[in-house]
Design a protein around this motif. Structure first.
Motif, PDB file in Angstrom:
ATOM      1  N   THR A 151      -5.630   1.645   7.144  1.00 47.45           N
ATOM      2  CA  THR A 151      -5.930   2.911   7.817  1.00 47.45           C
ATOM      3  C   THR A 151      -5.418   2.954   9.253  1.00 47.45           C
ATOM      4  N   LYS A 164       0.348   1.490  -9.463  1.00 46.84           N
ATOM      5  CA  LYS A 164      -0.415   0.370  -8.938  1.00 46.84           C
ATOM      6  C   LYS A 164       0.542  -0.735  -8.493  1.00 46.84           C
ATOM      7  N   ASN A 209       3.350   6.317  -6.745  1.00 47.16           N
ATOM      8  CA  ASN A 209       2.236   6.703  -7.600  1.00 47.16           C
ATOM      9  C   ASN A 209       2.035   5.679  -8.727  1.00 47.16           C
ATOM     10  N   ASN A 238      -4.351   0.725  -5.738  1.00 47.53           N
ATOM     11  CA  ASN A 238      -4.295   1.829  -6.697  1.00 47.53           C
ATOM     12  C   ASN A 238      -3.211   2.820  -6.294  1.00 47.53           C
ATOM     13  N   THR A 239      -3.073   3.890  -7.064  1.00 46.22           N
ATOM     14  CA  THR A 239      -1.998   4.860  -6.819  1.00 46.22           C
ATOM     15  C   THR A 239      -2.178   5.637  -5.525  1.00 46.22           C
ATOM     16  N   ARG A 240      -3.341   5.531  -4.914  1.00 47.14           N
ATOM     17  CA  ARG A 240      -3.563   6.164  -3.602  1.00 47.14           C
ATOM     18  C   ARG A 240      -3.304   5.194  -2.459  1.00 47.14           C
ATOM     19  N   GLY A 241      -2.870   3.962  -2.777  1.00 47.87           N
ATOM     20  CA  GLY A 241      -2.556   2.976  -1.743  1.00 47.87           C
ATOM     21  C   GLY A 241      -3.758   2.230  -1.221  1.00 47.87           C
ATOM     22  N   SER A 280       0.828  -1.202   0.000  1.00 47.10           N
ATOM     23  CA  SER A 280       0.000   0.000   0.000  1.00 47.10           C
ATOM     24  C   SER A 280       0.868   1.260   0.000  1.00 47.10           C
ATOM     25  N   GLN A 281       1.901   1.264   0.825  1.00 43.66           N
ATOM     26  CA  GLN A 281       2.795   2.420   0.897  1.00 43.66           C
ATOM     27  C   GLN A 281       3.573   2.615  -0.398  1.00 43.66           C
ATOM     28  N   PHE A 332       1.333   4.187  -3.016  1.00 46.95           N
ATOM     29  CA  PHE A 332       1.119   5.608  -2.751  1.00 46.95           C
ATOM     30  C   PHE A 332       2.375   6.428  -3.036  1.00 46.95           C
TER      31      PHE A 332
END
Length: 144
Positions: free
Chosen positions: A130, A63, A61, A102-105, A54-55, A58
């Motif tokens: 989260t 996938k 930027n 995705n690119t937002r993690g 995930s990191q 993000f």
């Protein structure tokens, strides 16, 4: 005649047999406990791998894709399939699953199934990412 104190051979053999019988009950329990601890450590490692993926998604930027199948866990950046990172596990396994961050993690998949000792454990990805501490849903663990 002076009587000497001590134990007879039969008394010693009975005590040894009692110790062996008790040991036969304790041994398997200790082994099962060790296996359970090792599988929990592997689940924690999987959780760290999800957080890392995930990191990376993000921060770079890009996938990140994750494939899980049996005892293998592979992840890679979307544009770099040749540079796949693969981890194998001994005490846990996975049904065949693919997760894409995705690119937002973030990911659209909410839960991941991890099999631990013939038991399905559901890892809640959104809570894991989260930072909520309730990301393993023990209430949803099922025996299969």
């Amino acid at each position: 005649m002076i009587k000497q104190g001590g134990f007879t051979l039969i008394e010693l053999m009975i005590v040894i047999m009692i110790v062996v019988i008790l040991g036969s009950f304790v041994g398997p329990l200790a082994f099962e406990s060790l296996t359970r601890v090792q599988s929990k450590a592997e689940i924690k490692k999987v959780e760290r791998l999800f957080l890392n993926a995930s990191q990376q998604a993000f921060l770079k930027n890009q996938k990140v894709s994750i494939d899980m199948d049996n005892k293998k866990f592979s992840f890679w950046l979307a544009n770099n399939v040749q540079n796949k990172t693969q981890v194998s596990f001994d005490f846990i396994s996975f049904p065949k699953q693919r997760i894409i961050f995705n690119t937002r993690g973030l990911t659209t998949k909410k839960t991941v199934i991890v099999n631990q000792n013939n038991r399905a454990i559901y890892v809640e990805l959104l809570e894991l990412i989260t930072g909520n501490n309730q990301y393993i849903s023990n209430a949803r663990a099922t025996n299969e």
